[in-house]
Design an enzyme around this catalytic site. Structure first.
Site, short mmCIF file in Angstrom:
data_model
loop_
_atom_site.label_atom_id
_atom_site.label_comp_id
_atom_site.label_asym_id
_atom_site.label_seq_id
_atom_site.Cartn_x
_atom_site.Cartn_y
_atom_site.Cartn_z
N ARG A 43 0.84 -1.21 0.00
CA ARG A 43 0.00 0.00 0.00
C ARG A 43 0.87 1.26 0.00
NH1 ARG A 43 -1.96 2.43 4.43
NH2 ARG A 43 -2.22 0.56 5.67
N TYR A 95 -16.72 15.20 -15.58
CA TYR A 95 -17.05 13.79 -15.35
C TYR A 95 -17.91 13.70 -14.09
CZ TYR A 95 -16.51 8.87 -14.36
OH TYR A 95 -16.77 7.55 -14.09
N ASP A 166 -7.49 16.69 -16.24
CA ASP A 166 -7.96 15.32 -16.48
C ASP A 166 -7.88 15.11 -18.00
OD1 ASP A 166 -9.41 13.03 -17.01
OD2 ASP A 166 -10.98 13.45 -15.55
N LYS A 191 -9.77 3.57 -18.93
CA LYS A 191 -10.27 3.88 -20.27
C LYS A 191 -9.22 3.49 -21.32
CE LYS A 191 -13.56 5.36 -17.68
NZ LYS A 191 -13.72 6.74 -17.29
C1 LIG Z 1 -13.89 7.39 -16.06
C2 LIG Z 1 -13.40 8.76 -15.83
C3 LIG Z 1 -12.97 9.17 -14.56
C4 LIG Z 1 -13.03 8.27 -13.36
O1 LIG Z 1 -12.22 7.14 -13.51
P1 LIG Z 1 -12.54 5.69 -12.86
O2 LIG Z 1 -11.41 4.87 -13.33
O3 LIG Z 1 -13.89 5.26 -13.37
O4 LIG Z 1 -12.57 5.87 -11.38
C5 LIG Z 1 -12.51 10.47 -14.43
N1 LIG Z 1 -12.47 11.31 -15.49
C6 LIG Z 1 -12.88 10.95 -16.71
C7 LIG Z 1 -12.82 11.93 -17.83
C8 LIG Z 1 -13.36 9.66 -16.93
O5 LIG Z 1 -13.78 9.31 -18.15
#
Ligand SMILES: *Cc1c(COP(=O)(O)O)cnc(C)c1O
Length: 368
Positions: A43, A95, A166, A191
């Site tokens: 961790r 998001y 992001d 993703k």
């Molecule tokens: C999916 C997503 C997140 C969150 O990610 P997780 O892996 O589902 O926790 C944050 N920002 C964007 C743009 C996303 O598509």
């Protein structure tokens, strides 16, 4: 990474390269390690697998990476470093998980929030003068709005203002937020980086050693570290990121142009289309327009849902960035009630483009 091509880096980095070692970093399943050692507990330090993933992704973005159990875990360490009473700027359509965290912190009185339009650069330049955290998401989910990242991230800001991006939809291949001046870049590796719809993972990358240490410390306190199997699968997926993104965005451009002409489609939002609100901005700095788009069907929400259900090759599912094409009607997703009722978010995959088109066309035509 500096002079290495990103596609080459993705394939060659993060390997041991020692005689007798396997070419690929194996999944290391461990919570604790024999002492004395620099490693105590995974961790805290992670595993050889998560460390290899961090080397790979850090090099790609030009900073030091920390991996997380999900994208939201990565988001949390960035948001929760803010002291009480901070002022945060976020997109007005972030998001939904990010929106949820922001709303919750606001309701608790942790921070005050400015929700800004990402297509209006001037309001962001002002926010840099007053905010403690400026959080951008570009391209943004699900209207695929592109912020002028080089201008915003490179602009003067008040002392202590942190700029985070992001960059999930762009992937590390289509834009370089740290090069433009952002302090932190974040990805949901669930993703495109993972790319196979079979894991949850996240990453933050920074060039600032103090920030890195802070995120490292918060990750261990939150227990937000990635598991050995997920780290292995993410690393395995990332090897082909460049191939997948190249193919998917080539498909996306063709499909966006055709959807724009389709009688059963009213609006297509894809930054590669000249008709897109932020096309010129996207063209000015992104090296590719990505594989995410959204479009509206003619008719009502029920009809849009019917089109999603009528698809055979394109999977009717949430999430994005997989090698397989997926689509969903966003208005039915929790927390997205303000969406146009007929908006379908479409994550373009790597299938043959004519096969995807034939399926979309039959799904739209058969439900009109
Ligand atoms: C999916 C997503 C997140 C969150 O990610 P997780 O892996 O589902 O926790 C944050 N920002 C964007 C743009 C996303 O598509």
């Amino acid at each position: 990474m500096s002079e290495t091509d990103p596609a080459t880096w993705l394939i060659s980095a993060g390997r041991k390269r020692e005689p007798g070692e396997p070419l690929n970093v194996a999944p290391e399943f461990a919570s604790n390690f024999y002492l004395p050692s620099h490693r105590l507990y995974s961790r805290v330090e992670g595993t050889t697998t998560s460390n290899a993933l961090e080397d790979l992704l850090g090099g790609l973005e030009g900073g030091r990476a920390l991996s997380f159990a999900s994208g939201m875990a990565a988001v949390s360490v960035v948001l929760h470093r803010l002291p009480a009473g901070s002022h945060v700027a976020v997109p007005d359509d972030p998001y939904h998980g990010v929106a949820g965290l922001i709303d919750e912190g606001e309701a608790q009185g942790r921070w005050t929030v400015s929700r800004l339009d990402q297509s209006d650069t001037s309001v962001w330049l002002e926010a840099l003068q007053t905010c403690d955290l400026v959080w951008l998401e570009s391209p943004a989910n699900p209207l695929i709005t592109v912020a002028d990242l080089p201008t915003i991230c490179g602009a003067p800001r008040k002392e202590g203002c942190l700029v985070a991006v992001d960059s999930t939809f762009a992937t590390p291949l289509n834009q370089k937020p740290l090069d433009y001046g952002a302090d932190v870049v974040m990805h949901s590796a669930t993703k495109f980086i993972g790319g196979h719809s079979d894991l949850l993972a996240g990453v933050v990358i920074t060039r600032d050693d103090d920030l890195y240490d802070e995120f490292y410390h918060r990750r261990l306190l939150y227990g937000a570290s990635i598991g050995g199997m997920e780290a292995f699968l993410t690393l395995r997926g990332a090897r082909t990121l460049s191939l997948r993104v190249e193919r998917a965005q080539e498909n996306a451009m063709i499909l966006a142009e055709r959807l724009e002409q389709h009688a059963e489609v009213s609006t297509v939002r894809y930054p590669g289309l000249p008709s897109h609100q932020t096309h010129e901005v996207a063209k000015s700095f992104m090296t590719g327009f990505g594989a995410m788009m959204s479009f509206d069907t003619t008719g009502d929400g029920a009809r849009a849902s019917a089109a999603c259900e009528a698809a055979n090759l394109v999977h009717h599912a949430t999430s994005l960035g997989g090698i397989e094409s997926t689509m969903e009607r966003r208005a039915v997703i929790e927390g997205q009630e303000g969406m146009p009722p007929t908006l379908i978010r479409f994550s373009v995959g790597c299938e043959n483009v004519e096969d995807i088109w034939a399926d979309l066309d039959q799904a739209l035509t058969s439900t009109k």
